[in-house]
Design an enzyme around this catalytic site. Structure first.
Site, PDB file in Angstrom:
ATOM      1  N   GLY C  42       0.834  -1.200  -0.082  1.00 31.71           N
ATOM      2  CA  GLY C  42      -0.080  -0.083  -0.075  1.00 31.71           C
ATOM      3  C   GLY C  42       0.998   1.175   0.135  1.00 31.71           C
ATOM      4  O   GLY C  42       1.892   1.301   0.528  1.00 31.71           O
ATOM      5  N   GLY C  47       1.609   4.053   3.968  1.00 28.55           N
ATOM      6  CA  GLY C  47       2.460   3.284   3.130  1.00 28.55           C
ATOM      7  C   GLY C  47       3.584   3.964   2.520  1.00 28.55           C
ATOM      8  O   GLY C  47       5.078   3.776   2.501  1.00 28.55           O
ATOM      9  N   ARG C 339     -18.767  13.786  13.005  1.00 27.23           N
ATOM     10  CA  ARG C 339     -19.476  12.990  11.818  1.00 27.23           C
ATOM     11  C   ARG C 339     -20.665  12.122  12.238  1.00 27.23           C
ATOM     12  O   ARG C 339     -21.664  12.166  11.568  1.00 27.23           O
ATOM     13  CB  ARG C 339     -18.546  12.459  10.989  1.00 27.23           C
ATOM     14  CG  ARG C 339     -17.382  13.302  10.145  1.00 27.23           C
ATOM     15  CD  ARG C 339     -16.478  12.590   9.601  1.00 27.23           C
ATOM     16  NE  ARG C 339     -15.460  13.562   8.935  1.00 27.23           N
ATOM     17  CZ  ARG C 339     -14.589  13.528   8.306  1.00 27.23           C
ATOM     18  NH1 ARG C 339     -13.943  12.175   8.250  1.00 27.23           N
ATOM     19  NH2 ARG C 339     -13.797  14.284   7.770  1.00 27.23           N
ATOM     20  N   HIS C 410     -17.751   5.944   4.800  1.00 25.30           N
ATOM     21  CA  HIS C 410     -16.540   6.653   4.417  1.00 25.30           C
ATOM     22  C   HIS C 410     -15.152   6.003   4.886  1.00 25.30           C
ATOM     23  O   HIS C 410     -14.115   6.118   4.265  1.00 25.30           O
ATOM     24  CB  HIS C 410     -16.802   8.014   5.083  1.00 25.30           C
ATOM     25  CG  HIS C 410     -15.579   9.085   4.728  1.00 25.30           C
ATOM     26  ND1 HIS C 410     -15.285   9.516   3.468  1.00 25.30           N
ATOM     27  CD2 HIS C 410     -14.764   9.897   5.468  1.00 25.30           C
ATOM     28  CE1 HIS C 410     -14.074  10.158   3.561  1.00 25.30           C
ATOM     29  NE2 HIS C 410     -14.052  10.502   4.825  1.00 25.30           N
TER      30      HIS C 410
END
Lengths: 231, 247, 648
Positions: C42, C47, C339, C410
């Protein structure tokens, strides 16, 4: 340092820009000189022709000019060849002219070739009958005109309608070529930013327009003159 | 809405490709172009045919993964968006849409509409960075940067590396891509330090990889999904020539 | 055999833990680093920053990404910003306040020590990124600008227009390029990790598929770092990139790594509503919009009906007939509540019938007040690109009519369990960024994902990995010609073979879409015991169907997107069930995990700290076998767990 002018894409572009710039300056000078032919009976023009006869400085100028044209021309072909190779073997089936992109900017080689052909024609019409004649040590060209009587040569050349048409095509190609070339040379040397790009494009239009008009007006006026000798 | 799609199919880099025609029907006008391709592909899978391979990922116009030359335009007919942000309402019902991969010698086709853009990575690896180590840096506010400079740097940094510039350019030139990186860093004091070295090594790598020569047509800027200006190319030219003249 | 979890949290004062720990852990000498290989899977913020930093240190690093370039990782899509406790705004911010906001925002389900460390290194991240040439927004004086984000009462978010993630990732990617240039990092693009190889209980490498040629490759290393992001795409429709997946993490889980809190999913409140059944992706509108946008639905049902019929435009509805429900319910934070709170509040209004579009699943995000107050130009400067994007997608001009938004999946706070060193339960296997579970508890605050990815990659892992690798300095190059590699490769090939041979009637996308619906309806914003039990049964059935009836066209030895998707879906089908099981086990509401049975009278999430103040760590026991749960108690030494309050 010398080698980046040949082996780097930006170096090669610099050569195009500098040689192009030089040619634009020459054209401006030539155009200004031509316009003089419209003044009076042509004797003023002939003074300049005499001044630029087979003198050492005129010859050096001509040689440098020829070199400039040659370099610009040869580089154009090399660049185009490389660019075609970079494009790959398979072409797009559908292509368009992108918004805001001038047709001329994508057809500089075509326009350049027309300009060169026009130049060859021009050289046979004028240079071979003027400077070349002088260089050969002769005092009259095959038309029986004195090599320093440029005004008469202009009058003769543009009295033929097909010459006027050919020259106008040539000037138009030059106009389009310079429309792109003039601002492009500034861009290539890095003298452009978001503020100056539109200004440079405007300047390019003015310069190329001026050159076109300057040259074209001489051809047209002399053609009209040939139609009615009294005016 | 209904469309006829003329899509370039090519099995792999070594095979010869050709256009194939497909029909898609009953597409909602709010469908994105790539969703339309998803629908086509789902149909193809159901028919047991191999779906059309195309690159895409974020579908928000930022990852730079999507490509496609649609009806002659890189990233489709709209200005300043990537292919994933094209919606079918922008096409005429019943239209025939031609979809081609990027065509550039430096971007060989991998399959169908997917090309290898590794060359862009290589150019950035040649110098598209500031040589700072992790942790050996001054405070973020130690060097004030004029807002206008930061904004201009950001304009260039918006490049998503999609390849549209080189794909659009009739010369196959990657100048806008290279310029965006060089210019973005050149506008910041942090990037100025190795500005000369960066311009030279990135241009050299670009040339080495077989991209063409820029002739300032401006097609790249017209098709750039991020609207990056060729003024950045001018800055690259300046940076490069200044660096070369010092050599 | 349950896990013996040792979180390795250092003793001592909260503010001293990281310093003490760094002083105590081992380091590897430069001469030995050269002999050690590390694989990083990644190339997002975590990463890329980790690989670059490890390469700088002198390790031999191999990086793998599934896209055509490391720069495409989905970190790039983060819009709003990155938090740091710089206190440049002089609004009394501090490391402690950032720590506290994050812990509270996560509804007290994160580790104190990890979160404090995150807040502590946040400032270094900003310095690092500025030095890399990230063009952060600046004030006229040339100094860094900030804006506000949800869940905080200070302005601590640094940003680069609406493209902060992109700019930070390009910074990390540039650092990575620098190391590729220097030869310490080798990049493998269009490569997908399909299995982790374990020998003697330690990570030894990976099996990867070259996505262009289909070749199955073996890569050995002394340590493996998983930085593959989250698994939100289990819901099919999410704000994640199309190729984002949970497979690398899931292979680790399958091979014995604990998977923690899989049910903690963040539903982002400001996404563009779903428009039809053929959609394949949801688009996020940055949280930063809530700085100036006000969220509302009509007060009167007749207005709602008129909106749906199209007889009224939103701008026709009078000010007094609008219900700014976030401002009404949470006066102190208003539109900038975290959120999870904002999402649930939107759901509450829509469930009550006030949804403003035909599907009844949308609320307004309105800039009218802001445009009146600041002028259109200021708004255009702040959010121009987001407004353009909205118009492009919906064909509605948000300068004139309010945006319609609705919550969408999300981010996943859950992930591979890691200790304080970011090491999983498998020695030598690390997980960083969204792929691990550690820092965000049950809900992540906006602008904190970027912070965590870069904190892990630049400032934590490069130190902590040395503690493990110091024991490996005598170890030879890892051989890939071993039975463990043979076996792993064989299993991967058999799985591919199997998928290609089924030749059923359903496409991968059909099944994935169905999985997404099961997840959204039953394991989504509100979960109940019944819905979760139903989900477990349905997912198991769907999984059976997948293995019996999926149709994967193409071959194994070519560029085959359908095969890639099928391999990922196979894992999602197990991961979805794991998420449901975890949600079923957690009989409380906290952060993004809302069990309808557990709510306060006002409809807020009701935690049960006495029973569930732990991280639920799951151990794989085989397909169709219930995984085993181990609990890591979350001991709060320094903060008081309170009912989250965003009202005053």
């Amino acid at each position: 340092m010398g080698c980046f002018l040949t082996n780097s894409s930006l170096g090669r572009k610099l050569v195009m820009s500098i040689s192009g710039c030089f040619l634009v300056l020459f054209l401006l000078f030539h155009m200004a000189m031509n316009v003089v032919a419209l003044i009076g009976d042509g004797s003023a023009y002939n003074v300049i022709c005499g001044f630029l006869g087979a003198n050492w400085y005129a010859l050096v100028g001509t040689a440098v000019l020829a070199l400039g044209v040659l370099v610009h021309f040869v580089y154009a072909f090399i660049l185009t060849w490389q660019n075609r190779k970079a494009r790959g073997n398979v072409r797009y089936a559908v292509t368009v002219t992108e918004k805001g992109v001038d047709w001329s900017s994508k057809n500089m080689l075509l326009l350049g070739v027309i300009v060169i052909l026009g130049l060859l024609l021009h050289l046979t019409h004028f240079w071979s009958k003027m400077m070349l004649v002088e260089l050969m040590g002769q005092h009259a060209n095959n038309l029986g005109l004195a090599p320093t009587d440029g005004a008469a040569l202009i009058q003769y050349t543009f009295s033929q309608w097909y010459n006027v048409v050919l020259y106008l095509v040539w000037f138009a190609a030059l106009w389009l070529h310079l429309n792109h070339g003039v601002w492009s040379m500034f861009q290539t040397v890095g003298w452009a930013n978001d503020t100056w790009l539109p200004r440079l494009k405007c300047i390019a239009k003015l310069v190329s327009g001026l050159i076109f008009l300057g040259f074209a007006v001489v051809a047209v006026v002399f053609y009209i003159k040939s139609l009615c000798p009294c005016c | 809405m209904n469309f006829t799609l003329k899509i370039w199919r090519q099995r792999d880099a070594h095979s010869k490709g050709e256009f194939k025609e497909y029909k898609v029907t009953d597409i909602s006008s709010d469908t994105s172009f790539l969703e339309m391709l998803d629908i086509l592909n789902n149909d193809l899978v159901h028919k047991g045919e191999e779906p059309v391979a195309f690159d895409h990922d974020c579908r928000e116009g930022i990852c730079g993964m999507c490509s496609l030359h649609i009806d002659g335009h890189a990233h489709g007919p709209s200005q300043a968006v990537t292919t994933c942000q094209i919606y079918m309402r922008q096409f005429k019902d019943g239209a025939t849409i031609t979809v081609e991969p990027w065509r550039s010698a430096a971007f060989p086709v991998i399959r169908d509409l997917v090309v290898n853009r590794g060359a862009y990575d290589e150019i950035l690896q040649a110098g598209g960075f500031v040589s700072v180590r992790t942790n050996s840096v001054p405070d973020g506010n130690a060097i004030p940067i004029p807002q206008a400079d930061a904004e201009e740097s950001m304009d260039a940094a918006a490049c998503v590396g999609c390849g549209a510039c080189a794909a659009t350019c009739k010369n196959g030139s990657a100048m806008l891509f290279v310029a965006a990186r060089v210019s973005s860093l050149a506008k910041l004091p942090q990037g100025r330090v190795e500005g000369a070295r960066r311009a030279k090594s990135m241009v050299a790598k670009m040339d080495e990889l077989g991209f063409g020569n820029c002739t300032n047509t401006g097609a790249c800027q017209a098709e750039c999904p991020k609207g990056i200006s060729i003024a950045h190319i001018a800055r690259l030219n300046r940076e490069f020539l200044a660096a070369k003249l010092e050599d | 055999m349950a896990f013996k979890l040792d979180s390795k949290i250092p003793a001592g004062e909260l503010a001293q833990k990281w310093s003490n720990h760094k002083a105590a852990i081992k380091v590897v000498s430069p001469a030995n680093k050269r002999k050690l290989d590390i694989i990083v899977v990644g190339t997002g913020l975590g990463g890329a920053s980790a690989a670059a930093s490890l390469g700088e240190l002198g390790y031999n690093v191999k990086i793998f990404c599934i896209q055509d370039s490391p720069r495409r990782a989905h970190s790039i899509a983060a819009q709003g910003g990155i938090n740091a406790a710089k206190n440049y705004q002089n609004d009394n911010d501090s490391v402690y306040r950032l720590f506290y906001d994050t812990i509270k925002g996560g509804d007290y389900r994160a580790r104190e020590a990890n979160v404090y460390r995150l807040a502590e290194v946040s400032n270094l991240i900003i310095d690092q990124c500025v030095a890399q040439g990230v063009p952060f927004a600046r004030e006229y004086g040339g100094l860094l600008a900030n804006r506000s984000f949800g869940g905080a009462q200070v302005s601590r978010t640094f940003y680069a227009r609406g493209q902060t993630g992109q700019q930070l990732l390009l910074g990390a990617y540039a650092a990575l390029n620098k190391e590729i240039h220097n030869g310490s990092v080798k990049s493998y693009t269009r490569h997908e990790m399909l299995d982790i190889v374990i020998e003697d209980g330690e990570a030894r490498g990976i099996i990867a598929r070259n996505l262009v040629t289909g070749d199955i490759e073996r890569h050995g290393a002394h340590a493996v770092v998983i930085a593959t992001g989250g698994y939100g795409n289990v819901f099919f429709l999410s704000t994640n990139a199309m190729a984002s997946n949970g497979s690398a993490a899931f292979q680790c889980y399958r091979k014995g790594a604990g998977f923690a809190n899989p049910c903690f999913t963040q539903i982002h409140p400001t996404c563009i509503p779903v428009h039809g059944t053929q959609q394949s992706k949801l688009t996020l509108m940055s949280e930063s919009l809530r700085n100036d946008g006000r969220i509302w639905v009509p007060k009167k049902m007749e207005d709602v009906e008129a909106l749906r019929k199209g007889t009224k435009m939103p701008s026709d509805i009078a000010e007094e007939d609008r219900d700014y429900y976030l401002e009404r319910r949470y006066p102190a934070f208003g539109n900038l509540v975290p959120r999870d709170v904002a999402s649930r509040a939107a759901k509450e209004r829509c469930d009550a019938g006030y949804g403003v579009n035909e599907t009844g699943l949308a609320v307004f995000l309105d800039f009218k007040t802001a445009i009146e107050r600041l002028g259109k130009e200021v708004i255009e400067k702040r959010y121009g690109n987001l407004f353009d994007m909205y118009k492009e997608i919906t064909d509605v001009n948000p300068y004139e009519q309010p945006m319609q938004i609705f919550p969408a999946v999300h981010y996943t706070m859950g992930g591979i369990w890691v200790d304080y060193n970011l090491m999983t339960t498998i020695p030598g296997l690390y997980a960083i960024g969204e792929a691990n579970f550690s820092d965000h508890g049950a809900n992540r605050l906006g602008a904190s994902a970027l912070m965590q990815g870069l904190a892990d990659g630049y400032f934590v892992l490069p130190y902590t990995i040395g503690d493990y690798l110091a024991k490996k300095i005598q170890a030879p190059k890892v051989s890939t010609a071993t039975p463990a590699f043979d076996e792993a490769e064989k299993a991967v090939k058999a799985k591919i073979e199997k998928l290609l041979s089924i030749n059923g009637s359903r496409s991968v996308d059909d099944i994935h879409r169905q999985l997404g619906l099961i997840m959204w309806d039953n394991v989504g914003m509100a979960r109940t015991k019944e819905s979760l039990e139903k989900a477990i049964v349905e997912i198991a059935a769907l999984r059976k169907e997948f293995w019996k009836d999926v149709k994967v066209v193409g071959t194994a030895d070519s560029f085959n997107v359908e095969l890639e998707k099928a391999l990922r879906l196979a894992d999602f089908l197990e991961l979805g069930e794991l998420m449901a099981r975890d949600a079923l086990n957690r009989e409380e509401s906290c952060g993004g995990h809302f069990r309808s049975e557990h709510q306060t009278e006002e409809g807020e999430a009701l935690r049960h700290d006495d029973k569930f103040a732990y991280a639920a760590v799951w151990e794989y026991k085989g397909e169709d076998v219930e995984p085993e749960l181990t609990k890591e108690d979350l001991v709060y030494e320094f903060t008081h767990r309170a009912q989250r309050n965003y009202k005053d």
